[in-house]
Scaffold this active site. Structure first.
Site: not given
Ligand code: BDR
Ligand code: CA
Length: 365
Positions: A51, A56, A293-294
């Site tokens: 997303d 990402d 994160h991603d």
């Molecule tokens: C996740 O939420 C999204 O905003 C980021 O892209 C990540 O995948 C972290 O909680």
């Molecule tokens: Ca994401």
């Protein structure tokens, strides 16, 4: 026949798959000889589901750069932004780095939750602070950069791509979910046979001791808890990369500077995106570093050692619609009520993560 009917009813109007399209999917689905990396071992075939979104975007770049991964396709989903934006953003990232990979537009909303508006009322708090223009700080831009992509998504949608690709795959494929899990959950529901060709599902989502969307839930799972539950109960191998791990894989001003110094389109883009995230984190939580994160989830596919303290445990998803909606329930008890179903990482090797970030991004133009 029945399967065809269900599948056709899901196909968005005006986006028919032309005759012969399935044949064109062939080369993407493991029907060609294994591609090999430098040391002659076969590349790991992966599908990304995104997303895009700032983190990402960095995750996509890492996957495209990693010699050990062959990205068969990128599915998009609503989440950080509407699916039109996340699709365009994904195309823009590929264009910026000159990478070629088919992009399949996916679901514009959750399976059920958007029909139950009361469930959303749990999340009422405004993000604290304002940016320079007096607006609430945004972690993700609506659109990445200012130049529209010249590329287009494929005519097949993401759900049908999963089914076609995984049914036809000659070897198992790893699916990496970096947003709400709606596309794969629908594909698994329509065509459970695809499970046989899934090597592992790697999920950026959830949290045991950390949450972000609500007091109980992480964003990706909070957006579509039913989808996350379908995936959790699919019987596939699951590897969660939750907030407990991603908050140990952060970058700050020094890393952003180093990305810029790569002096490449990829380095510049990654630095700009991380900078936007950091600006928002500074305002919202007074933080001097930001978790990508991603990107950590993709790194864990390349090298699982980047995750620490992995437990094979029972993970369930609360879909009750109240304060715990979207919570990942990690049953760490010695005698869990249900059999373990997932690996859940409680930490990460931040230094290795940053090393991987620079190593792989420096391979791109
Ligand atoms: C996740 O939420 C999204 O905003 C980021 O892209 C990540 O995948 C972290 O909680
Ligand atoms: Ca994401």
């Amino acid at each position: 026949q029945r399967q065809m009917c269900i599948r056709d009813s899901l196909r968005p109007a005006g986006r028919d798959v032309p005759a012969g399209r399935a044949g064109q999917l062939g080369p993407l689905c493991g029907l060609r000889p294994d591609r090999r990396r430098g040391d002659d071992s076969p590349m790991k075939q992966v599908i990304l589901d995104v997303d895009t979104g700032s983190d990402d975007a960095i995750a996509i770049m890492l996957a495209m750069a990693a010699p050990s991964l062959e990205v068969l396709g990128i599915c998009t989903v609503w989440g950080n932004k509407p699916v039109e934006n996340t699709t365009e953003n994904t195309l823009r990232v590929l264009e910026a780095i000159g990478a070629d990979c088919p992009v399949y537009r996916g679901c514009p909303s959750s399976i059920i939750k958007h029909l139950q508006p009361n469930r959303r009322k749990i999340k009422t708090a405004e993000k604290p602070g304002r940016d320079r223009d007096g607006r609430p700080p945004e972690i993700h831009q609506d659109l990445i950069g200012s130049v529209p992509s010249t590329r287009r998504p494929e005519q097949t949608d993401a759900v049908h791509f999963y089914i076609d690709c995984l049914l036809r795959a000659e070897r198992k494929v790893t699916v990496v979910l970096l947003g709400p899990q709606t596309n794969l959950a629908l594909a698994l529901t329509i065509c459970p046979e695809i499970r046989k060709n899934i090597e592992e599902i790697v999920i950026m989502g959830g949290g045991k001791s950390r949450t972000n969307a609500t007091i109980a839930a992480e964003f990706n799972i909070f957006q579509d808890p039913e989808a996350a539950l379908i995936v959790a109960e699919s019987g596939c191998s699951l590897s969660y990369v939750p907030l407990d791990a991603t908050h140990q894989a952060c970058v700050g001003p020094a890393e952003i500077r180093r990305l810029r110094e790569l002096d490449t389109a990829a380095g510049q883009l990654a630095a700009d995106l991380a900078q936007v995230m950091l600006r928002a984190y500074r305002i919202i939580q007074n933080a001097e570093e930001v978790p990508l994160h991603d990107a950590l989830a993709v790194c864990s596919v390349i090298d699982p050692h980047v995750l620490r303290d992995r437990r094979f445990t029972r993970v369930d998803i609360d879909c009750g619609g109240d304060y715990a909606d979207g919570q990942t329930l990690v049953d760490a008890r010695a005698y869990p009520d249900k059999l373990p179903n997932a690996w859940f990482a409680l930490g990460a090797d931040g230094a290795l993560f940053r090393e991987m970030l620079f190593t792989y991004l420096s391979k791109l133009r």
